[in-house]
Design a protein around this motif. Structure first.
Motif, PDB file in Angstrom:
ATOM      1  N   SER A  28       0.974  -1.310   0.092  1.00  0.00           N
ATOM      2  CA  SER A  28       0.045  -0.249  -0.049  1.00  0.00           C
ATOM      3  C   SER A  28       0.808   1.236   0.284  1.00  0.00           C
ATOM      4  CB  SER A  28      -0.767  -0.154   1.359  1.00  0.00           C
ATOM      5  OG  SER A  28      -0.056   0.064   2.249  1.00  0.00           O
ATOM      6  N   PRO A  29       0.347   2.503  -0.371  1.00  0.00           N
ATOM      7  CA  PRO A  29       1.003   3.685  -0.310  1.00  0.00           C
ATOM      8  C   PRO A  29       1.851   3.755   1.055  1.00  0.00           C
ATOM      9  CG  PRO A  29      -0.836   4.063  -1.359  1.00  0.00           C
ATOM     10  CD  PRO A  29      -1.015   2.480  -1.058  1.00  0.00           C
ATOM     11  N   GLU A  30       1.030   3.695   2.083  1.00  0.00           N
ATOM     12  CA  GLU A  30       1.457   3.760   3.337  1.00  0.00           C
ATOM     13  C   GLU A  30       3.003   2.961   3.742  1.00  0.00           C
ATOM     14  OE1 GLU A  30      -1.844   2.792   3.597  1.00  0.00           O
ATOM     15  OE2 GLU A  30      -2.068   4.756   3.041  1.00  0.00           O
ATOM     16  N   LEU A  31       2.622   1.522   3.168  1.00  0.00           N
ATOM     17  CA  LEU A  31       3.493   0.544   3.524  1.00  0.00           C
ATOM     18  C   LEU A  31       5.012   1.104   2.710  1.00  0.00           C
ATOM     19  CD1 LEU A  31       2.345  -2.816   3.549  1.00  0.00           C
ATOM     20  CD2 LEU A  31       3.119  -1.402   5.354  1.00  0.00           C
ATOM     21  N   GLU A  32       4.604   1.559   1.314  1.00  0.00           N
ATOM     22  CA  GLU A  32       5.919   1.979   0.302  1.00  0.00           C
ATOM     23  C   GLU A  32       6.566   3.154   1.095  1.00  0.00           C
ATOM     24  OE1 GLU A  32       5.852   2.707  -4.017  1.00  0.00           O
ATOM     25  OE2 GLU A  32       4.618   1.128  -3.441  1.00  0.00           O
ATOM     26  N   GLU A  33       5.782   3.858   1.781  1.00  0.00           N
ATOM     27  CA  GLU A  33       6.547   5.012   2.195  1.00  0.00           C
ATOM     28  C   GLU A  33       7.278   4.689   3.418  1.00  0.00           C
ATOM     29  OE1 GLU A  33       3.995   8.135   3.709  1.00  0.00           O
ATOM     30  OE2 GLU A  33       5.609   9.749   3.534  1.00  0.00           O
ATOM     31  N   GLU A  34       6.882   3.855   4.263  1.00  0.00           N
ATOM     32  CA  GLU A  34       7.644   3.440   5.350  1.00  0.00           C
ATOM     33  C   GLU A  34       9.058   2.727   4.917  1.00  0.00           C
ATOM     34  OE1 GLU A  34       6.766   4.527   8.168  1.00  0.00           O
ATOM     35  OE2 GLU A  34       7.695   3.332   9.716  1.00  0.00           O
ATOM     36  N   LEU A  35       8.694   1.825   3.874  1.00  0.00           N
ATOM     37  CA  LEU A  35       9.786   0.946   3.475  1.00  0.00           C
ATOM     38  C   LEU A  35      10.850   1.696   2.786  1.00  0.00           C
ATOM     39  CD1 LEU A  35      10.668  -1.992   2.763  1.00  0.00           C
ATOM     40  CD2 LEU A  35       9.201  -1.829   0.688  1.00  0.00           C
ATOM     41  N   SER A  36      10.441   2.962   1.996  1.00  0.00           N
ATOM     42  CA  SER A  36      11.420   3.731   1.398  1.00  0.00           C
ATOM     43  C   SER A  36      12.258   4.297   2.519  1.00  0.00           C
ATOM     44  CB  SER A  36      11.070   4.667   0.424  1.00  0.00           C
ATOM     45  OG  SER A  36       9.980   5.169   0.697  1.00  0.00           O
ATOM     46  N   ASP A  37      11.758   4.799   3.696  1.00  0.00           N
ATOM     47  CA  ASP A  37      12.333   5.245   4.822  1.00  0.00           C
ATOM     48  C   ASP A  37      13.062   4.449   5.310  1.00  0.00           C
ATOM     49  OD1 ASP A  37      10.619   7.695   4.386  1.00  0.00           O
ATOM     50  OD2 ASP A  37       9.524   7.393   5.991  1.00  0.00           O
ATOM     51  N   LEU A  38      12.881   3.154   5.413  1.00  0.00           N
ATOM     52  CA  LEU A  38      13.801   2.169   6.072  1.00  0.00           C
ATOM     53  C   LEU A  38      15.051   2.012   5.041  1.00  0.00           C
ATOM     54  CD1 LEU A  38      14.618  -0.115   7.971  1.00  0.00           C
ATOM     55  CD2 LEU A  38      13.043  -1.756   6.440  1.00  0.00           C
ATOM     56  N   LEU A  39      14.785   1.781   3.808  1.00  0.00           N
ATOM     57  CA  LEU A  39      15.747   1.417   3.040  1.00  0.00           C
ATOM     58  C   LEU A  39      16.905   2.721   2.727  1.00  0.00           C
ATOM     59  CD1 LEU A  39      13.901   0.009  -0.053  1.00  0.00           C
ATOM     60  CD2 LEU A  39      15.335  -1.460   1.823  1.00  0.00           C
ATOM     61  N   ARG A  40      16.186   4.021   2.928  1.00  0.00           N
ATOM     62  CA  ARG A  40      16.934   4.997   2.744  1.00  0.00           C
ATOM     63  C   ARG A  40      18.005   5.241   4.088  1.00  0.00           C
ATOM     64  NH1 ARG A  40      13.415   8.537   3.545  1.00  0.00           N
ATOM     65  NH2 ARG A  40      12.739   8.499   1.067  1.00  0.00           N
ATOM     66  N   ALA A  41      17.363   4.916   5.289  1.00  0.00           N
ATOM     67  CA  ALA A  41      18.216   4.933   6.484  1.00  0.00           C
ATOM     68  C   ALA A  41      19.417   3.838   6.396  1.00  0.00           C
ATOM     69  CB  ALA A  41      17.304   4.856   7.609  1.00  0.00           C
ATOM     70  N   VAL A  42      19.158   2.801   6.070  1.00  0.00           N
ATOM     71  CA  VAL A  42      19.921   1.456   5.862  1.00  0.00           C
ATOM     72  C   VAL A  42      20.922   2.017   5.102  1.00  0.00           C
ATOM     73  CG1 VAL A  42      20.431  -0.605   5.168  1.00  0.00           C
ATOM     74  CG2 VAL A  42      18.517  -0.026   6.363  1.00  0.00           C
ATOM     75  N   ARG A  43      20.635   2.705   3.914  1.00  0.00           N
ATOM     76  CA  ARG A  43      21.701   2.995   2.761  1.00  0.00           C
ATOM     77  C   ARG A  43      22.653   4.028   3.451  1.00  0.00           C
ATOM     78  NH1 ARG A  43      18.312   5.862  -0.854  1.00  0.00           N
ATOM     79  NH2 ARG A  43      19.228   7.967  -0.157  1.00  0.00           N
ATOM     80  N   ARG A  44      22.022   4.984   4.067  1.00  0.00           N
ATOM     81  CA  ARG A  44      23.065   6.089   4.543  1.00  0.00           C
ATOM     82  C   ARG A  44      24.054   5.761   5.498  1.00  0.00           C
ATOM     83  NH1 ARG A  44      18.244  10.455   5.006  1.00  0.00           N
ATOM     84  NH2 ARG A  44      17.987  10.895   2.943  1.00  0.00           N
ATOM     85  N   LYS A  45      23.612   4.844   6.545  1.00  0.00           N
ATOM     86  CA  LYS A  45      24.361   4.625   7.609  1.00  0.00           C
ATOM     87  C   LYS A  45      25.681   4.117   7.372  1.00  0.00           C
ATOM     88  CE  LYS A  45      21.969   5.875  11.017  1.00  0.00           C
ATOM     89  NZ  LYS A  45      22.369   6.819  11.915  1.00  0.00           N
ATOM     90  N   LYS A  46      26.673   4.583   7.996  1.00  0.00           N
ATOM     91  CA  LYS A  46      27.979   3.780   8.032  1.00  0.00           C
ATOM     92  C   LYS A  46      28.300   3.474   9.440  1.00  0.00           C
ATOM     93  CE  LYS A  46      29.677   6.899   4.362  1.00  0.00           C
ATOM     94  NZ  LYS A  46      30.101   8.473   4.443  1.00  0.00           N
ATOM     95  N   GLY A  47      28.991   2.352   9.295  1.00  0.00           N
ATOM     96  CA  GLY A  47      29.382   1.720  10.759  1.00  0.00           C
ATOM     97  C   GLY A  47      28.272   1.114  11.387  1.00  0.00           C
ATOM     98  N   PHE A  48      28.335   0.739  12.778  1.00  0.00           N
ATOM     99  CA  PHE A  48      27.157   0.037  13.278  1.00  0.00           C
ATOM    100  C   PHE A  48      25.852   1.019  13.307  1.00  0.00           C
ATOM    101  CE2 PHE A  48      24.698  -0.657  17.075  1.00  0.00           C
ATOM    102  CZ  PHE A  48      24.286  -2.027  16.923  1.00  0.00           C
ATOM    103  N   SER A  49      24.655   0.419  13.066  1.00  0.00           N
ATOM    104  CA  SER A  49      23.397   1.064  13.191  1.00  0.00           C
ATOM    105  C   SER A  49      22.514  -0.048  13.461  1.00  0.00           C
ATOM    106  CB  SER A  49      23.252   1.747  11.781  1.00  0.00           C
ATOM    107  OG  SER A  49      23.038   0.987  10.816  1.00  0.00           O
ATOM    108  N   LEU A  50      21.543   0.311  14.223  1.00  0.00           N
ATOM    109  CA  LEU A  50      20.507  -0.255  14.839  1.00  0.00           C
ATOM    110  C   LEU A  50      19.010  -0.039  14.530  1.00  0.00           C
ATOM    111  CD1 LEU A  50      19.930  -2.763  17.144  1.00  0.00           C
ATOM    112  CD2 LEU A  50      19.983  -0.967  18.639  1.00  0.00           C
ATOM    113  N   PHE A  51      18.366  -0.947  13.820  1.00  0.00           N
ATOM    114  CA  PHE A  51      16.840  -0.626  13.337  1.00  0.00           C
ATOM    115  C   PHE A  51      16.043  -1.646  14.003  1.00  0.00           C
ATOM    116  CE2 PHE A  51      19.886   0.920  10.026  1.00  0.00           C
ATOM    117  CZ  PHE A  51      19.458   2.322   9.915  1.00  0.00           C
ATOM    118  N   PHE A  52      14.832  -0.897  14.426  1.00  0.00           N
ATOM    119  CA  PHE A  52      13.831  -1.965  14.717  1.00  0.00           C
ATOM    120  C   PHE A  52      12.748  -1.672  13.787  1.00  0.00           C
ATOM    121  CE2 PHE A  52      16.214  -1.215  18.598  1.00  0.00           C
ATOM    122  CZ  PHE A  52      16.085  -2.372  19.232  1.00  0.00           C
TER     123      PHE A  52
END
Lengths: 535, 286
Positions: A28-52
């Motif tokens: 759904s559009p909402e899920l897609e937005e959340e998903l792109s946020d997650l992917l963006r955050a994973v992409r940007r992080k360098k070193g250790f990062s922790l996601f829930f």
């Protein structure tokens, strides 16, 4: 403090347009937005990062797939935890040293939490004061994460993604806040309404018997799953919410958690007072809690809305019976049976009630009806035996018991009752055998032990009788009746001193019952007389 | 290792070792604790020797302060007798905790300060200082510019060098968005950083837009909401109305989980005024 400095991330701002995912038209559009946020955050992080990431297990799988697709050049490692998992750091670091992954997806954390008492609280709605709650400590995996925090950061330059259901996040917030506060991001994925509908559909067809077969952990998993769905449905959908709450209540009930069950049903009824199924379930719980008056009121609510709900008539009858309002109980059973003549439980219960009204012939007829419908329903055979016994038709009574025991040879109560009848017929050896069989199945049945001991005494097997009484006294140490029986056995065995001890104990208990004293005096009188003769 | 005869040189090395073990094998903590327990006195002596030695190398007029941080975040564990690990740590061991010969700051869980143990805590350590949240609103809820400026400074100082030059207007689409972010933190710095981080997670390219902040606030709200049991909302509503708390278990728990924040300011006449409010992310739920 949050260690991930957000400032660094600006370096990586690429200004690219939101990702469009191939083959993901089901998002759904909402899920897609959340998903792109997650992917963006994973992409940007360098070193250790922790996601829930909060999501259902099925959704979690899809999310992991998308991460894989989106970062083909990055190595992704999967870690699945199970009920036994107590550590994570070691597993991660060992794998990291050989595989050098950049992204680690961890699933199954919830599995490590099911056995914990806190989980039960999180699963229910019981509004007890959290600070009066006796925490059974923190689950080993959570303390492990709390303690190893710094090592994760120092030695694992990876994006660590926890995919967990809702309640596990609750657990983190309350029991491992330090670890949770280290997060670089928290993302929440709700299920689509179609998925939810499918779930509801499967849920409604569940039988209570199925719930009884679950292990405590499976049950907890199911309860939490339902609670999770409750948070996901449209808040205005009171009907669905009410159904889910009722289901949750039935699960609690099947595990013997009656207070939690009642809380669920009450909530179900607040959401939708017209949910007669919930009123019915509530009446079952109230009945188990021996709150019979209220159980009847609940049944009445069901029957106002759904007069043909025969099980509610049945429950109502049972509650009335327990209040010793036998005539009314029979009326209720009759109503149930008018609607559903094959409701053999009601025929059986009706028979029991009639027996209390001393209408033995009618009771037997009622049991016969139950057994016509369900010939293997052994309680009815047993009850039929009792009614026949009351009519002094002993042979038939024993036959009826034999029938019940053929169906269920572990029906210890029936073994006892059979022994009792045999005793009345003075077939002592057979009677004792029947009791002993029952006591093999239920070794600590007080009444069974006392009756068996009595029979043994009558055939002069005092030593065995004594054993039986001793065992009974382990269960009820202050039973004056058994102490007296024991004393008499001891006398017979010439163990006078021990017998006197038993009498002394009776005196110490100091009963208010006149008869206890009377018998004590009586026993001591004969006892001393005998002693005089002997001396 | 022989803890019985510790002298300062050995102690230094051994302490370093112990710290290393605790860090690399946190599972060994309990074991180490049990081993050390009988030697607490010796350890304190050794530590004090170490401190004395360290101080002798300090420039004149300089004193040593040790800060034991993060103790405020210890998760409470209640024993069967009704006591908690807080009492065991801060009250039962106060002699040892005070035995170091330097200034030392322990961060205690706020709930302890408001608990029935407050007097004992005060008798043992003196009056505890409370580090309140930074006031971002006045008691009457209107924005408090001075506090907001502090929050904005915290953000500005953390900007990467490239962006510092272009200033906040390049980072935030409008001043209101930045203001909203600061207000929503409740003046609690950890949450300010958390909000900023989630905002960035939700921003594809600068400047940061309102929606990103809104969604970051939603995510944080979702976390706070979980700490509140259903029948506690009424209590929160009352605190939001009265700006006061009662000294009871529930309110202490809500302080600890930061659903209630404490603020302080000095009135014009110099009187200290303390007030409380519900964390702003939760206002929408009240």
């Amino acid at each position: 403090m949050v260690k991930q400095l957000w400032g660094k991330e600006f370096d990586k701002f690429e200004g690219q347009s939101p990702a469009i995912f191939e083959g993901l038209d089901r998002w759904s559009p909402e899920l897609e937005e959340e998903l792109s946020d997650l992917l963006r955050a994973v992409r940007r992080k360098k070193g250790f990062s922790l996601f829930f990431v909060q999501c259902s297990p099925a959704l979690g799988e899809r999310i992991i797939e998308v991460i894989r697709e989106r970062f083909p050049q990055k190595k992704l490692a999967r870690f699945e935890l199970d009920r036994e998992s107590k550590t994570l750091y070691r597993e991660l670091i060992e794998s990291y040293q050989t595989k050098q992954f950049e992204i680690a997806c961890v699933t199954g954390i919830e599995q490590t939490l099911y056995a914990y008492e806190d989980t039960k609280r999180l699963a229910g709605w019981s509004e007890q004061d959290i600070y009066n709650y006796s925490w059974k400590g923190v689950p080993p995996l959570l303390s492990h994460l709390n303690y190893h925090r710094e090592l994760f950061e120092e030695n694992l330059p990876v994006a660590l993604i926890f995919l967990v259901p809702r309640f596990a996040i609750d657990y983190f917030v309350q029991r491992a806040p330090d670890f949770f506060d280290w997060r670089s991001g928290f993302f929440k994925f709700m299920e689509s309404s179609e998925d939810l509908q499918k779930y509801f559909h499967e849920l409604v067809s569940q039988k209570y018997g199925k719930y009884l077969d679950l292990t405590p952990e499976q049950r907890m998993e199911k309860i939490l799953e339902i609670k999770d769905k409750i948070f996901q449905i449209d808040p205005s959908d009171n009907e669905q919410k009410s159904n889910l709450l009722r289901e949750q209540g039935r699960l609690f009930e099947s595990g013997g958690s009656l207070v939690q069950a009642l809380e669920c049903h009450d909530r179900a009824l607040t959401s939708n007072p017209k949910n007669y199924n919930a009123w019915h379930s509530k009446s079952c719980v109230l009945h188990s809690l021996e709150r019979y008056e209220e159980a009847i009121q609940s049944c009445d609510r069901v029957l106002e809305m759904q007069p043909s709900y025969y099980r509610a008539w049945g429950n109502r009858g049972k509650a009335l019976y327990n209040l010793q309002r036998y005539e009314e109980a029979i009326e209720s059973y009759d109503r149930a049976l008018e609607i559903q003549p094959n409701y053999y439980y009601a025929w059986n219960n009706r028979g029991i009630t009639l027996r209390y009204l001393k209408q033995y012939e009618e009771a037997i007829e009622s049991y016969d009806r139950a057994l016509e419908i369900s010939p293997d329903f052994h309680p009815a055979w047993n009850n039929r035996g009792i009614a026949l016994y009351c009519l002094k038709r002993y042979e038939e009574a024993i036959k009826s018991c034999n029938h019940a025991l053929k169906i269920d040879k572990n029906y210890y109560y029936c073994w006892f009752f059979r022994g009792y009848i045999l005793g009345e017929l003075e077939l002592f050896q057979e009677a004792i055998k029947s009791y002993e069989t029952g006591l093999e199945i239920k070794i600590d049945d007080y009444q069974g032990l006392v009756s068996c001991g009595n029979l043994l005494r009558r055939v002069n097997r005092y030593q065995k009788a004594l054993d039986s009484f001793e065992r009974a006294l382990k269960i009820q140490p202050n039973s004056i009746r058994v102490l007296r029986l024991k004393a008499r056995c001891l006398e017979q065995l010439n163990l006078r001193k021990d017998a006197l001890d038993s009498y002394t104990k009776i005196r110490e208990i100091n009963s208010n019952n006149f008869w206890d004293w009377y018998y004590l005096a009586y026993d001591l009188y004969y006892f001393s007389e005998q002693r005089e003769i002997i001396s | 290792m022989a803890i019985e005869q510790i002298n300062i040189q050995v102690a230094l090395k051994e302490f370093a070792k112990l710290t290393a073990v605790v860090r690399s094998q946190p599972g060994q903590r309990q074991k180490i604790r049990d081993r050390l327990e009988p030697h607490t006195e010796t350890l304190i002596q050794a530590l004090n020797d170490f401190i004395k030695d360290g101080c002798s190398h300090l420039p004149e007029q300089t004193k040593l302060v040790v800060i034991a941080d993060n103790l405020d975040r210890i998760v409470p564990i209640f024993r069967d007798n009704g006591r908690s690990n807080y009492e065991e740590i801060f009250l039962d061991r106060h002699e040892q905790l005070k035995a170091l010969e330097c200034h030392i700051i322990y961060t205690v869980p706020i709930a302890l300060i408001h608990s029935r143990w407050a007097t004992e805590l005060k008798d043992n350590y003196g009056i505890p200082q409370v580090l309140p949240s930074i006031m971002v609103r006045h008691e009457d809820s209107t924005p408090y510019e001075k506090g907001l400026d502090t929050m904005k400074t915290i953000i500005r100082l953390r900007l990467p060098a490239v962006l510092k030059a272009s200033g906040m207007s390049a980072v935030f689409e409008s001043e209101e968005i930045l203001q909203e972010l600061c207000l929503m933190s409740g003046g609690y710095v950890r949450d300010l950083i958390q909000l900023m981080q989630e905002t960035i997670n939700r921003t594809e390219s600068l400047p940061i837009r309102e929606r990103a902040v809104q969604r970051a606030v939603d995510a944080l709200r979702d976390v706070y909401r979980r700490a509140v049991e259903e029948d506690w909302w009424e209590a929160l509503r009352e605190v939001h109305q009265s700006r006061e708390i009662e000294n009871n278990l529930l309110h202490r728990g809500l302080l600890l989980s930061r659903c209630i924040l404490e603020y302080r300011y000095y009135k014009d006449n110099g009187d200290k005024q303390t007030w409380y409010d519900v964390h702003p992310v939760l206002w929408k739920e009240l």
